[in-house]
Design an enzyme around this catalytic site. Sequence first.
Site, PDB file in Angstrom:
ATOM      1  N   GLU A 253      36.823  54.554  40.911  1.00 27.34           N
ATOM      2  CA  GLU A 253      38.219  54.338  41.312  1.00 27.34           C
ATOM      3  C   GLU A 253      39.137  55.415  40.737  1.00 27.34           C
ATOM      4  OE1 GLU A 253      38.950  50.179  40.272  1.00 27.34           O
ATOM      5  OE2 GLU A 253      38.044  49.572  42.160  1.00 27.34           O
ATOM      6  N   ASP A 332      33.030  42.663  43.396  1.00 28.97           N
ATOM      7  CA  ASP A 332      34.157  42.686  42.465  1.00 28.97           C
ATOM      8  C   ASP A 332      34.777  41.307  42.262  1.00 28.97           C
ATOM      9  OD1 ASP A 332      36.099  43.621  40.812  1.00 28.97           O
ATOM     10  OD2 ASP A 332      37.249  44.678  42.335  1.00 28.97           O
ATOM     11  N   GLU A 360      41.702  37.386  39.220  1.00 29.54           N
ATOM     12  CA  GLU A 360      42.321  38.327  40.167  1.00 29.54           C
ATOM     13  C   GLU A 360      42.145  37.875  41.623  1.00 29.54           C
ATOM     14  OE1 GLU A 360      40.681  42.226  39.663  1.00 29.54           O
ATOM     15  OE2 GLU A 360      41.613  43.010  41.483  1.00 29.54           O
TER      16      GLU A 360
HETATM   17  C1  GCV Z   1      40.829  47.916  35.928  1.00 26.04           C
HETATM   18  C2  GCV Z   1      39.085  46.061  40.524  1.00 26.04           C
HETATM   19  C3  GCV Z   1      40.513  45.804  40.128  1.00 26.04           C
HETATM   20  C4  GCV Z   1      41.065  46.957  39.317  1.00 26.04           C
HETATM   21  C5  GCV Z   1      40.151  47.160  38.100  1.00 26.04           C
HETATM   22  C6  GCV Z   1      38.743  47.440  38.607  1.00 26.04           C
HETATM   23  C7  GCV Z   1      37.744  47.596  37.473  1.00 26.04           C
HETATM   24  O1  GCV Z   1      39.006  47.084  41.452  1.00 26.04           O
HETATM   25  O2  GCV Z   1      41.288  45.577  41.266  1.00 26.04           O
HETATM   26  O3  GCV Z   1      42.364  46.616  38.920  1.00 26.04           O
HETATM   27  O4  GCV Z   1      40.609  48.218  37.287  1.00 26.04           O
HETATM   28  O5  GCV Z   1      38.318  46.363  39.390  1.00 26.04           O
HETATM   29  O6  GCV Z   1      37.043  46.636  37.187  1.00 26.04           O
HETATM   30  O7  GCV Z   1      37.673  48.663  36.897  1.00 26.04           O
END
Ligand code: GCV
Length: 647
Positions: A253, A332, A360
């Site tokens: 990411e 995720d 989340e």
């Molecule tokens: C901290 C997901 C979340 C991101 C998070 C990522 C991760 O994509 O939306 O906010 O980043 O996981 O676990 O690194």
Amino acid sequence: MKYTSLWLHQSAEGGGALVSTDASVPTASAVIENAVRELETAVPLKGEQVRLSLSGEQSLGVEGYALTKTAEGYTISACSEQGLIYGAFSLIRQKRLGLTEELSVTEVPKNPLRMLNHWDNMDGSIERGYAGESFFFEKDTIVINERTKDYARLLCSLGFNGIVINNVNVKGEACRLIDEKQLPRVAELSALFASYGIRLYLSLNYAAPVEDASVGSADPLNEKVAAWWEKKFNEVYRAVPTLGGFLVKADSEGRPGPFSYGRDQAEGANMLARAVKKHEGLIIWRCFVYNCQQDWRDLKTDRARSAYDYFHDLDGRFDDNVILQIKNGPMDFQVREPVSPLFGQMPKTNQMIEFQIAQEYTGQQRHVCYLIPWFKEVLEFDTCVLGEGKEATVRDVVSGRLFSRAAGGICAVTNTGNDMNWTGHDLAAANLYGFGRLAFDPALSAEEIATEWIRLTYGDDEKVIENVKKILMMSWPAYEKYTAPLGIGWMVVPNTHYGPDPDGYEYSRWGTYHKATCREIGVERNAGGTGYAGLYAGPLASRFEKPETTPDELILFFHRLPYDYVLHSGKTVIQHIYDSHFEGVSDVDEMAALWEALEGAVEPGAFRRVKERLDYQREHAREWRDVINSYFYRKTLIADDRGRELY
Ligand code: GCV
């Protein structure tokens, strides 16, 4: 105003004598003093004596304890201060639960590492935080106050022994806790947590040496880079000798990593591990590595495969002080996903599991969603790596037991923030409590844990225990029912990940597609599709290969099916979607009614807070139901066979 202190309320009664009759007890030790103070203030000992002994059985190891009732009171024995403090907290819990009559408890934590990961940024914000702002950081500085101490105590009382205090996305120089100017405060924080047996860990920016003009690279095979880290870790450990190590999100990411230099994940992790080895530090390396620039038209790439594809063949290549941190599922933190196929399939590598209690994708602490039953399912899942009939559960893989690995464990992205009640939703505290208890002893049942939490939080009123337990135990299945069906996941509003938006991620770059048409839905992940099903050990691979042997709750994760396909339940896919969404909403109505029946039995402030959130959840569950059901009705034009309203 003082925030609520959750389940371990201070007791006004106190009054018991707490003595150490064992000369070998180092009474000066801060840890023992803490244990003593905890006991004196937290439970009414009523003249009973507590004897602390450091000559516990060897089998208790470094963190275990034995707790017994004696004629004068209680004896806690352990081989270490850490064991004694766990014993002290256990005694507090048993006393509060009224279980001390025939007390005889011997416990050794099953997971070497029991951690929380904070996604706190130094400006005070929290990525995916739903309980206020950070209590660790404010305006790029570290905060240490009474609340920090209470938090350390809270976590110790649940048996946590590790904490990562900053976000895995370490962006910008201001966020670098390894900078010289931050180290004195990091040291203070680390010492505070260490006095409760909790080691502090920091998230690292893998590309930090790039910013140093004399290095200008983060290539793990570049000697200058390795030397930069060695020097940096020397400096960090000189200032913070109690530091546990570092957590790294690399090549994910937008975060930099070894791939930028044509190196693999083992080369990246080992370079850091070697630099920190002499300080006995750990490198916890995340496997959440995937291509987030996918073209939705590309039918070959499958995000679910990524972690396996990038890491599996590296088994045996990681140094002993590296632990791979693997999310529970291949995607995720969805409400339902298969277990990651990496578990158990890297026997020569330390592995730990990453859960998320921050919710989340499961209601963001505005919906009740007690996740412990889900975590239990994951931990009890048989990876089948030893073949049929020989149990090889995820829990035994990550504890290190299955392959005799010394390091491993369990962690969760935390749900705590500076809200008065720590977790935003009062009932979300059950996830924090439950996760800690489960990490210490994965054999506990989700229901047992819920009952403990309810009694410690709300007292012993039978009706309160019964109703709150029902609410908690219904909540995860309910959330699954009224959101995304049959393992499909997502269907949320992009970025916020909150609320229904069935096509929200459909034409995006994130690799999370359901591919619904008017005829069929789901992703073919068997041999004829992306081949993901074949990544599991033999018996599981065959099970997931065919829809007939794939469990209903994951069927659209593994297979692309027509809406009139008949599930094991006897329902068609489309009818299951309609029914489960209606059921989910009526479950939430029932949960709200169960809570309302407790008016007068629960402290009024707490009653009101939870009632408000449940009222909101009822509305929002309806929104989910109607958006999702209408989406499928409009796609398929198949009516609900019970004639309920679709829009
Ligand atoms: C901290 C997901 C979340 C991101 C998070 C990522 C991760 O994509 O939306 O906010 O980043 O996981 O676990 O690194």
